[in-house]
Design a protein around this motif. Structure first.
Motif, PDB file in Angstrom:
ATOM      1  N   LEU A 168       0.838  -1.200   0.000  1.00  0.00           N
ATOM      2  CA  LEU A 168       0.000   0.000   0.000  1.00  0.00           C
ATOM      3  C   LEU A 168       0.873   1.250   0.000  1.00  0.00           C
ATOM      4  CD1 LEU A 168      -2.729   1.467   0.211  1.00  0.00           C
ATOM      5  CD2 LEU A 168      -2.634   1.096   2.690  1.00  0.00           C
ATOM      6  N   SER A 169       1.921   1.221   0.788  1.00  0.00           N
ATOM      7  CA  SER A 169       2.823   2.378   0.857  1.00  0.00           C
ATOM      8  C   SER A 169       3.578   2.581  -0.450  1.00  0.00           C
ATOM      9  CB  SER A 169       3.801   2.212   2.025  1.00  0.00           C
ATOM     10  OG  SER A 169       3.101   2.196   3.253  1.00  0.00           O
ATOM     11  N   ILE A 170       4.059   1.498  -1.043  1.00  0.00           N
ATOM     12  CA  ILE A 170       4.745   1.614  -2.338  1.00  0.00           C
ATOM     13  C   ILE A 170       3.793   2.208  -3.374  1.00  0.00           C
ATOM     14  CG2 ILE A 170       5.719   0.308  -4.274  1.00  0.00           C
ATOM     15  CD1 ILE A 170       6.802  -1.689  -2.161  1.00  0.00           C
ATOM     16  N   PHE A 171       2.569   1.709  -3.403  1.00  0.00           N
ATOM     17  CA  PHE A 171       1.542   2.176  -4.341  1.00  0.00           C
ATOM     18  C   PHE A 171       1.425   3.698  -4.302  1.00  0.00           C
ATOM     19  CE2 PHE A 171      -3.293   2.763  -4.433  1.00  0.00           C
ATOM     20  CZ  PHE A 171      -3.396   2.834  -5.811  1.00  0.00           C
ATOM     21  N   THR A 172       1.254   4.245  -3.110  1.00  0.00           N
ATOM     22  CA  THR A 172       1.100   5.691  -3.004  1.00  0.00           C
ATOM     23  C   THR A 172       2.424   6.424  -3.185  1.00  0.00           C
ATOM     24  OG1 THR A 172       1.208   5.566  -0.586  1.00  0.00           O
ATOM     25  CG2 THR A 172      -0.992   5.587  -1.607  1.00  0.00           C
ATOM     26  N   ASN A 173       3.501   5.901  -2.612  1.00  0.00           N
ATOM     27  CA  ASN A 173       4.799   6.573  -2.725  1.00  0.00           C
ATOM     28  C   ASN A 173       5.188   6.792  -4.183  1.00  0.00           C
ATOM     29  OD1 ASN A 173       6.705   5.039   0.041  1.00  0.00           O
ATOM     30  ND2 ASN A 173       4.975   6.434   0.092  1.00  0.00           N
ATOM     31  N   TYR A 174       5.041   5.770  -4.999  1.00  0.00           N
ATOM     32  CA  TYR A 174       5.445   5.883  -6.394  1.00  0.00           C
ATOM     33  C   TYR A 174       4.618   6.934  -7.132  1.00  0.00           C
ATOM     34  CZ  TYR A 174       8.488   1.730  -6.194  1.00  0.00           C
ATOM     35  OH  TYR A 174       9.487   0.827  -5.917  1.00  0.00           O
ATOM     36  N   ILE A 175       3.342   6.991  -6.834  1.00  0.00           N
ATOM     37  CA  ILE A 175       2.513   8.022  -7.469  1.00  0.00           C
ATOM     38  C   ILE A 175       2.965   9.409  -7.037  1.00  0.00           C
ATOM     39  CG2 ILE A 175       0.180   9.014  -7.573  1.00  0.00           C
ATOM     40  CD1 ILE A 175      -0.843   6.054  -7.495  1.00  0.00           C
ATOM     41  N   TYR A 176       3.175   9.612  -5.735  1.00  0.00           N
ATOM     42  CA  TYR A 176       3.523  10.942  -5.233  1.00  0.00           C
ATOM     43  C   TYR A 176       4.904  11.376  -5.690  1.00  0.00           C
ATOM     44  CZ  TYR A 176      -0.459   9.671  -2.398  1.00  0.00           C
ATOM     45  OH  TYR A 176      -1.687   9.232  -1.991  1.00  0.00           O
ATOM     46  N   VAL A 177       5.846  10.431  -5.777  1.00  0.00           N
ATOM     47  CA  VAL A 177       7.184  10.772  -6.256  1.00  0.00           C
ATOM     48  C   VAL A 177       7.126  11.119  -7.744  1.00  0.00           C
ATOM     49  CG1 VAL A 177       9.508   9.864  -6.681  1.00  0.00           C
ATOM     50  CG2 VAL A 177       8.425   9.495  -4.456  1.00  0.00           C
ATOM     51  N   ALA A 178       6.437  10.300  -8.529  1.00  0.00           N
ATOM     52  CA  ALA A 178       6.340  10.573  -9.969  1.00  0.00           C
ATOM     53  C   ALA A 178       5.589  11.882 -10.237  1.00  0.00           C
ATOM     54  CB  ALA A 178       5.640   9.418 -10.683  1.00  0.00           C
ATOM     55  N   ALA A 179       4.550  12.132  -9.449  1.00  0.00           N
ATOM     56  CA  ALA A 179       3.735  13.337  -9.651  1.00  0.00           C
ATOM     57  C   ALA A 179       4.389  14.591  -9.099  1.00  0.00           C
ATOM     58  CB  ALA A 179       2.371  13.159  -8.983  1.00  0.00           C
ATOM     59  N   VAL A 180       5.364  14.437  -8.200  1.00  0.00           N
ATOM     60  CA  VAL A 180       5.949  15.539  -7.438  1.00  0.00           C
ATOM     61  C   VAL A 180       4.795  16.295  -6.752  1.00  0.00           C
ATOM     62  CG1 VAL A 180       7.555  17.494  -7.440  1.00  0.00           C
ATOM     63  CG2 VAL A 180       7.817  15.696  -9.166  1.00  0.00           C
ATOM     64  N   THR A 181       4.041  15.548  -5.973  1.00  0.00           N
ATOM     65  CA  THR A 181       2.861  16.079  -5.297  1.00  0.00           C
ATOM     66  C   THR A 181       3.244  17.182  -4.314  1.00  0.00           C
ATOM     67  OG1 THR A 181       1.825  13.911  -5.489  1.00  0.00           O
ATOM     68  CG2 THR A 181       0.851  15.446  -3.903  1.00  0.00           C
ATOM     69  N   ASP A 182       2.554  18.319  -4.419  1.00  0.00           N
ATOM     70  CA  ASP A 182       2.785  19.417  -3.484  1.00  0.00           C
ATOM     71  C   ASP A 182       2.403  18.960  -2.077  1.00  0.00           C
ATOM     72  OD1 ASP A 182       3.643  21.190  -5.476  1.00  0.00           O
ATOM     73  OD2 ASP A 182       1.592  21.869  -5.871  1.00  0.00           O
ATOM     74  N   ILE A 183       3.312  19.158  -1.133  1.00  0.00           N
ATOM     75  CA  ILE A 183       3.113  18.712   0.242  1.00  0.00           C
ATOM     76  C   ILE A 183       2.230  19.713   0.977  1.00  0.00           C
ATOM     77  CG2 ILE A 183       4.254  18.154   2.428  1.00  0.00           C
ATOM     78  CD1 ILE A 183       6.720  17.335   0.690  1.00  0.00           C
ATOM     79  N   ASP A 184       1.116  19.210   1.504  1.00  0.00           N
ATOM     80  CA  ASP A 184       0.196  20.065   2.263  1.00  0.00           C
ATOM     81  C   ASP A 184       0.146  19.665   3.742  1.00  0.00           C
ATOM     82  OD1 ASP A 184      -1.045  17.697   1.553  1.00  0.00           O
ATOM     83  OD2 ASP A 184      -2.903  18.607   0.897  1.00  0.00           O
ATOM     84  N   PHE A 185       1.202  19.038   4.216  1.00  0.00           N
ATOM     85  CA  PHE A 185       1.403  18.726   5.631  1.00  0.00           C
ATOM     86  C   PHE A 185       2.701  19.411   6.038  1.00  0.00           C
ATOM     87  CE2 PHE A 185      -1.154  15.199   4.056  1.00  0.00           C
ATOM     88  CZ  PHE A 185      -2.113  15.085   5.048  1.00  0.00           C
ATOM     89  N   PRO A 186       2.984  19.526   7.335  1.00  0.00           N
ATOM     90  CA  PRO A 186       4.267  20.129   7.722  1.00  0.00           C
ATOM     91  C   PRO A 186       5.430  19.378   7.058  1.00  0.00           C
ATOM     92  CG  PRO A 186       2.837  19.920   9.618  1.00  0.00           C
ATOM     93  CD  PRO A 186       2.151  19.193   8.493  1.00  0.00           C
ATOM     94  N   LYS A 187       6.279  20.118   6.359  1.00  0.00           N
ATOM     95  CA  LYS A 187       7.381  19.511   5.612  1.00  0.00           C
ATOM     96  C   LYS A 187       8.491  19.068   6.554  1.00  0.00           C
ATOM     97  CE  LYS A 187       6.418  21.974   1.392  1.00  0.00           C
ATOM     98  NZ  LYS A 187       6.842  22.901   0.384  1.00  0.00           N
TER      99      LYS A 187
END
Length: 187
Positions: free
Chosen positions: A155-174
């Motif tokens: 589950l973590s790999i699934f989301t991590n790969y999407i967020y890394v590829a997308a360069v998702t803007d972080i909306d939590f404390p960095k």
């Protein structure tokens, strides 16, 4: 800057709109990670079902978050590190505990065994040794719990790969990335 659009919830339609409404009710917000997944209603739905299913696993919410942190850091996923550190804080884990999890360690020997197992599963792409399985069993994990640990990793790999590829803007404390030069080998 994000390479894939985080959908505006006001512009969502169809199944994505329905899923966003559920997220808004349950979370009080729709994080960027969900808004990126919303580009595919099938993927957002799959994520929500998988995540809900894991909430009924043999693993505690604490262990699931610690595994997610270990995996996010190993995958270099800044969004996952930030989001799961935030959630870990919300469930009562302190910053040193979350930072340790990002390295794959914990003050509890049994939890450390699970986190090290997670790192080994990642580094070996699942092809872990008999010794690795015996070690995690010896730490007190049942076969069902081992399957649940692997599922949480997936589950973590699934989301991590999407967020890394997308360069998702972080909306939590960095958080500053943790560079972990430790071997991923399970010892």
């Amino acid at each position: 800057m994000s390479r894939l659009t985080a959908l505006d919830p006001e512009e969502a339609t169809g199944k994505t709109k329905e899923l966003f409404e559920i997220l808004q009710r349950e979370m009080g917000m729709i994080p960027n990670m969900m808004r990126v997944l919303g580009n595919s209603s099938a993927t957002l739905n799959a994520y929500m079902c998988f995540n809900e299913g894991m909430s009924h696993s043999t693993l505690t919410s604490t262990l699931r978050e610690l595994i997610a942190l270990t995996v996010a850091n190993a995958n270099g996923c800044d969004y996952g590190n930030a989001a799961h550190s935030f959630v870990a804080g919300e469930i009562g884990l302190n910053a040193p505990t979350t930072d340790d999890a990002r390295h794959g360690i914990h003050s509890d020997v049994k939890i450390t065994a699970a986190l090290r197992f997670a790192k080994e599963v990642l580094s070996k792409r699942g092809a872990v040794s008999d010794e690795t399985i015996q070690h995690v069993k010896a730490a007190g994990y049942t076969q069902g719990e081992i399957i649940d640990i692997i599922a949480q990793i997936a589950l973590s790999i699934f989301t991590n790969y999407i967020y890394v590829a997308a360069v998702t803007d972080i909306d939590f404390p960095k958080l500053a990335p943790i560079i972990n030069n430790d071997s991923l080998n399970f010892k």
